[in-house]
Design a protein around this motif. Structure first.
Motif, PDB file in Angstrom:
ATOM      1  N   GLU A   6       0.836  -1.187   0.000  1.00 36.78           N
ATOM      2  CA  GLU A   6       0.000   0.000   0.000  1.00 36.78           C
ATOM      3  C   GLU A   6       0.881   1.250   0.000  1.00 36.78           C
ATOM      4  OE1 GLU A   6      -3.166   0.089  -0.309  1.00 36.78           O
ATOM      5  OE2 GLU A   6      -3.520  -2.062  -0.180  1.00 36.78           O
ATOM      6  N   THR A   7       0.698   2.088  -0.979  1.00 37.07           N
ATOM      7  CA  THR A   7       1.384   3.377  -1.027  1.00 37.07           C
ATOM      8  C   THR A   7       0.362   4.432  -1.392  1.00 37.07           C
ATOM      9  OG1 THR A   7       1.986   2.945  -3.323  1.00 37.07           O
ATOM     10  CG2 THR A   7       3.651   2.466  -1.661  1.00 37.07           C
ATOM     11  N   PRO A   8       0.614   5.701  -1.083  1.00 42.57           N
ATOM     12  CA  PRO A   8      -0.360   6.748  -1.399  1.00 42.57           C
ATOM     13  C   PRO A   8      -0.652   6.821  -2.889  1.00 42.57           C
ATOM     14  CG  PRO A   8       1.318   7.541   0.120  1.00 42.57           C
ATOM     15  CD  PRO A   8       1.777   6.200  -0.358  1.00 42.57           C
ATOM     16  N   LEU A   9      -1.871   7.123  -3.227  1.00 45.68           N
ATOM     17  CA  LEU A   9      -2.269   7.280  -4.616  1.00 45.68           C
ATOM     18  C   LEU A   9      -1.997   8.703  -5.051  1.00 45.68           C
ATOM     19  CD1 LEU A   9      -5.655   5.369  -4.467  1.00 45.68           C
ATOM     20  CD2 LEU A   9      -3.397   4.481  -4.997  1.00 45.68           C
ATOM     21  N   SER A  10      -1.687   8.885  -6.334  1.00 40.74           N
ATOM     22  CA  SER A  10      -1.271  10.186  -6.805  1.00 40.74           C
ATOM     23  C   SER A  10      -2.412  11.052  -7.289  1.00 40.74           C
ATOM     24  CB  SER A  10      -0.250  10.014  -7.937  1.00 40.74           C
ATOM     25  OG  SER A  10      -0.802   9.236  -8.971  1.00 40.74           O
ATOM     26  N   GLY A  11      -3.575  10.492  -7.564  1.00 44.68           N
ATOM     27  CA  GLY A  11      -4.684  11.283  -8.061  1.00 44.68           C
ATOM     28  C   GLY A  11      -5.981  10.885  -7.411  1.00 44.68           C
ATOM     29  N   LYS A  12      -6.974  11.768  -7.426  1.00 44.43           N
ATOM     30  CA  LYS A  12      -8.265  11.473  -6.808  1.00 44.43           C
ATOM     31  C   LYS A  12      -9.283  11.013  -7.833  1.00 44.43           C
ATOM     32  CE  LYS A  12      -7.668  14.733  -2.989  1.00 44.43           C
ATOM     33  NZ  LYS A  12      -8.218  15.917  -2.288  1.00 44.43           N
ATOM     34  N   ASN A  13      -9.341  11.673  -8.978  1.00 48.30           N
ATOM     35  CA  ASN A  13     -10.361  11.366  -9.969  1.00 48.30           C
ATOM     36  C   ASN A  13      -9.792  10.762 -11.240  1.00 48.30           C
ATOM     37  OD1 ASN A  13     -12.471  12.432  -8.331  1.00 48.30           O
ATOM     38  ND2 ASN A  13     -11.802  14.481  -8.879  1.00 48.30           N
ATOM     39  N   GLY A  14      -8.549  10.445 -11.230  1.00 49.49           N
ATOM     40  CA  GLY A  14      -7.934   9.769 -12.367  1.00 49.49           C
ATOM     41  C   GLY A  14      -7.320  10.716 -13.378  1.00 49.49           C
ATOM     42  N   PRO A  15      -6.223  10.233 -13.965  1.00 52.63           N
ATOM     43  CA  PRO A  15      -5.551   8.972 -13.695  1.00 52.63           C
ATOM     44  C   PRO A  15      -4.844   8.984 -12.336  1.00 52.63           C
ATOM     45  CG  PRO A  15      -4.194  10.306 -15.112  1.00 52.63           C
ATOM     46  CD  PRO A  15      -5.480  11.065 -14.937  1.00 52.63           C
ATOM     47  N   ARG A  16      -4.310   7.829 -11.964  1.00 45.82           N
ATOM     48  CA  ARG A  16      -3.515   7.766 -10.749  1.00 45.82           C
ATOM     49  C   ARG A  16      -2.387   6.757 -10.945  1.00 45.82           C
ATOM     50  NH1 ARG A  16      -7.574   4.503  -6.551  1.00 45.82           N
ATOM     51  NH2 ARG A  16      -7.395   2.447  -7.531  1.00 45.82           N
ATOM     52  N   LEU A  17      -1.352   6.866 -10.114  1.00 43.84           N
ATOM     53  CA  LEU A  17      -0.227   5.943 -10.130  1.00 43.84           C
ATOM     54  C   LEU A  17      -0.197   5.225  -8.786  1.00 43.84           C
ATOM     55  CD1 LEU A  17       2.459   8.240 -11.824  1.00 43.84           C
ATOM     56  CD2 LEU A  17       0.947   6.566 -12.903  1.00 43.84           C
ATOM     57  N   VAL A  18      -0.157   3.900  -8.836  1.00 36.29           N
ATOM     58  CA  VAL A  18      -0.329   3.081  -7.643  1.00 36.29           C
ATOM     59  C   VAL A  18       0.897   2.203  -7.409  1.00 36.29           C
ATOM     60  CG1 VAL A  18      -1.782   1.321  -6.559  1.00 36.29           C
ATOM     61  CG2 VAL A  18      -2.824   3.043  -8.042  1.00 36.29           C
ATOM     62  N   ASN A  19       1.262   2.042  -6.132  1.00 39.09           N
ATOM     63  CA  ASN A  19       2.291   1.107  -5.710  1.00 39.09           C
ATOM     64  C   ASN A  19       3.706   1.544  -6.093  1.00 39.09           C
ATOM     65  OD1 ASN A  19       1.568  -1.016  -4.026  1.00 39.09           O
ATOM     66  ND2 ASN A  19       2.342  -2.558  -5.440  1.00 39.09           N
ATOM     67  N   GLY A  20       3.885   2.827  -6.362  1.00 43.29           N
ATOM     68  CA  GLY A  20       5.216   3.327  -6.639  1.00 43.29           C
ATOM     69  C   GLY A  20       5.901   3.817  -5.379  1.00 43.29           C
ATOM     70  N   LYS A  21       7.132   4.274  -5.550  1.00 37.90           N
ATOM     71  CA  LYS A  21       7.895   4.778  -4.408  1.00 37.90           C
ATOM     72  C   LYS A  21       7.491   6.199  -4.037  1.00 37.90           C
ATOM     73  CE  LYS A  21      12.012   1.925  -4.931  1.00 37.90           C
ATOM     74  NZ  LYS A  21      13.486   1.928  -5.118  1.00 37.90           N
ATOM     75  N   ASP A  81      -7.422   2.591 -25.670  1.00 39.47           N
ATOM     76  CA  ASP A  81      -6.207   2.980 -26.384  1.00 39.47           C
ATOM     77  C   ASP A  81      -6.231   4.499 -26.537  1.00 39.47           C
ATOM     78  OD1 ASP A  81      -4.007   3.250 -27.968  1.00 39.47           O
ATOM     79  OD2 ASP A  81      -4.927   2.414 -29.777  1.00 39.47           O
ATOM     80  N   TYR A  82      -5.518   5.187 -25.651  1.00 42.92           N
ATOM     81  CA  TYR A  82      -5.462   6.642 -25.724  1.00 42.92           C
ATOM     82  C   TYR A  82      -4.571   7.063 -26.889  1.00 42.92           C
ATOM     83  CZ  TYR A  82      -7.873   6.974 -21.266  1.00 42.92           C
ATOM     84  OH  TYR A  82      -8.819   6.885 -20.282  1.00 42.92           O
ATOM     85  N   ARG A  83      -4.977   8.089 -27.601  1.00 45.21           N
ATOM     86  CA  ARG A  83      -4.244   8.571 -28.786  1.00 45.21           C
ATOM     87  C   ARG A  83      -3.749   9.997 -28.533  1.00 45.21           C
ATOM     88  NH1 ARG A  83      -5.774   5.313 -33.183  1.00 45.21           N
ATOM     89  NH2 ARG A  83      -6.284   3.243 -32.354  1.00 45.21           N
ATOM     90  N   CYS A  84      -3.010  10.173 -27.469  1.00 43.91           N
ATOM     91  CA  CYS A  84      -2.525  11.510 -27.099  1.00 43.91           C
ATOM     92  C   CYS A  84      -1.432  11.977 -28.062  1.00 43.91           C
ATOM     93  CB  CYS A  84      -1.964  11.502 -25.681  1.00 43.91           C
ATOM     94  SG  CYS A  84      -3.123  10.989 -24.390  1.00 43.91           S
ATOM     95  N   LEU A  85      -1.373  13.274 -28.310  1.00 39.26           N
ATOM     96  CA  LEU A  85      -0.265  13.871 -29.048  1.00 39.26           C
ATOM     97  C   LEU A  85       0.924  14.116 -28.135  1.00 39.26           C
ATOM     98  CD1 LEU A  85      -2.117  16.490 -31.275  1.00 39.26           C
ATOM     99  CD2 LEU A  85      -1.180  14.274 -31.974  1.00 39.26           C
ATOM    100  N   GLY A  86       0.650  14.247 -26.851  1.00 36.13           N
ATOM    101  CA  GLY A  86       1.711  14.479 -25.883  1.00 36.13           C
ATOM    102  C   GLY A  86       1.738  15.884 -25.339  1.00 36.13           C
ATOM    103  N   ASN A  87       0.946  16.786 -25.944  1.00 37.97           N
ATOM    104  CA  ASN A  87       0.927  18.175 -25.468  1.00 37.97           C
ATOM    105  C   ASN A  87      -0.399  18.546 -24.801  1.00 37.97           C
ATOM    106  OD1 ASN A  87      -0.705  18.283 -27.725  1.00 37.97           O
ATOM    107  ND2 ASN A  87       0.757  19.418 -28.972  1.00 37.97           N
ATOM    108  N   GLU A  88      -1.266  17.563 -24.572  1.00 36.79           N
ATOM    109  CA  GLU A  88      -2.503  17.830 -23.839  1.00 36.79           C
ATOM    110  C   GLU A  88      -2.187  18.011 -22.350  1.00 36.79           C
ATOM    111  OE1 GLU A  88      -3.442  15.118 -27.341  1.00 36.79           O
ATOM    112  OE2 GLU A  88      -1.957  15.193 -25.746  1.00 36.79           O
ATOM    113  N   ARG A  90      -4.520  17.221 -19.869  1.00 34.22           N
ATOM    114  CA  ARG A  90      -5.234  16.214 -19.088  1.00 34.22           C
ATOM    115  C   ARG A  90      -5.483  14.986 -19.961  1.00 34.22           C
ATOM    116  NH1 ARG A  90      -7.096  18.117 -14.402  1.00 34.22           N
ATOM    117  NH2 ARG A  90      -8.648  16.463 -14.180  1.00 34.22           N
ATOM    118  N   LEU A  91      -5.488  13.823 -19.355  1.00 30.48           N
ATOM    119  CA  LEU A  91      -5.697  12.600 -20.121  1.00 30.48           C
ATOM    120  C   LEU A  91      -7.067  12.604 -20.781  1.00 30.48           C
ATOM    121  CD1 LEU A  91      -4.335   9.914 -20.822  1.00 30.48           C
ATOM    122  CD2 LEU A  91      -5.473   8.896 -18.848  1.00 30.48           C
ATOM    123  N   THR A  92      -8.043  13.239 -20.160  1.00 26.28           N
ATOM    124  CA  THR A  92      -9.388  13.292 -20.724  1.00 26.28           C
ATOM    125  C   THR A  92      -9.463  14.152 -21.983  1.00 26.28           C
ATOM    126  OG1 THR A  92      -9.866  15.036 -19.103  1.00 26.28           O
ATOM    127  CG2 THR A  92     -10.598  12.810 -18.569  1.00 26.28           C
TER     128      THR A  92
END
Length: 232
Positions: A6-21, A81-88, A90-92
């Motif tokens: 269990e490690t702290p989550l990085s986001g509340k409403n998504g996305p989030r990163l889990v189980n990292g340092k 399958d997200y199709r991001c350009l990389g300059n957005e 937010r993931l949404t």
């Protein structure tokens, strides 16, 4: 590589990163319909990763480890399958489509390590992750950059740091969409062989040079996906 259960989550409403340092590393999870699910690493690109790091205010991408590096998820596995350009920002903001029947399980859960550094770089409002206006992440905020001696040496270092090959075009005036982001004025003096812009003889200036606008670069983008995976 072992991580606590269990490690702290990085986001509340998504996305989030889990189980990292830290909150800026971990297994990538996305919220749909009130349920969290993981993403398949095969369809999680560097462009997608850059947007997640930006979304979570975690700087730039350091690595996208594969094979459930941060342990396997126990819930749903989203066929997105997200199709991001990389300059957005937010993931949404990214287009998304569903992939078909492929052999993907929680063993393939995507992972991400963001820089979380005081100083990180990105290119914005261009044709993709490797083209655009240079922006620097400093003390929790992205800034536009002015540089009175911006040249090919500086630009090549930026492309190298972003794993985008080499500079093909250097811009000393803005050719991208205007933005209200604060300005960071630097005096960059790169030799061209440095691996990071911070390794150059670079200093921050208090005042904007006369008749100087924001800088940008278009990188070749060659083999950046391969390079990123080889650096894990």
């Amino acid at each position: 590589m072992n991580f606590p259960a269990e490690t702290p989550l990085s986001g509340k409403n998504g996305p989030r990163l889990v189980n990292g340092k830290s909150r800026c590393s971990g297994r990538v999870e996305v919220l749909h319909g009130g349920q969290w699910g993981t993403l398949c690493d095969e369809y999680f690109s560097l462009e997608d990763a850059a947007v997640v790091c930006e979304h979570l205010q975690c700087g730039a991408v350091n690595a996208t480890p594969r094979g459930a590096t941060f342990s396997e998820g126990k819930g749903l596995l989203w066929k997105d399958d997200y199709r991001c350009l990389g300059n957005e920002t937010r993931l949404t903001d990214c287009p998304v489509s569903a992939w078909g029947q492929v052999n993907c399980s929680h063993w393939n859960d995507a992972g991400l390590i963001c820089s979380a550094e005081k100083w990180s770089l990105r290119l914005s409002d261009g044709g993709g992750r490797c083209d655009g206006r240079l922006e620097v992440y400093d003390n929790g905020t992205w800034h536009r950059v002015q540089d009175k001696i911006w040249n090919l040496n500086d630009a090549n270092v930026v492309c190298r740091e972003l794993r985008c090959g080499f500079a093909t075009s250097v811009y000393t005036s803005s050719r991208y969409r205007e933005t209200a982001r604060p300005m960071l004025v630097i005096d960059g003096r790169c030799e061209g062989n440095e691996t990071h812009l911070r390794n150059c003889k670079t200093s921050l200036l208090q005042r904007s040079p006369a008749n100087v606008t924001v800088v940008g670069v278009r990188c070749s983008g060659e083999n950046f996906q391969k390079c990123a995976n080889n650096n894990l």
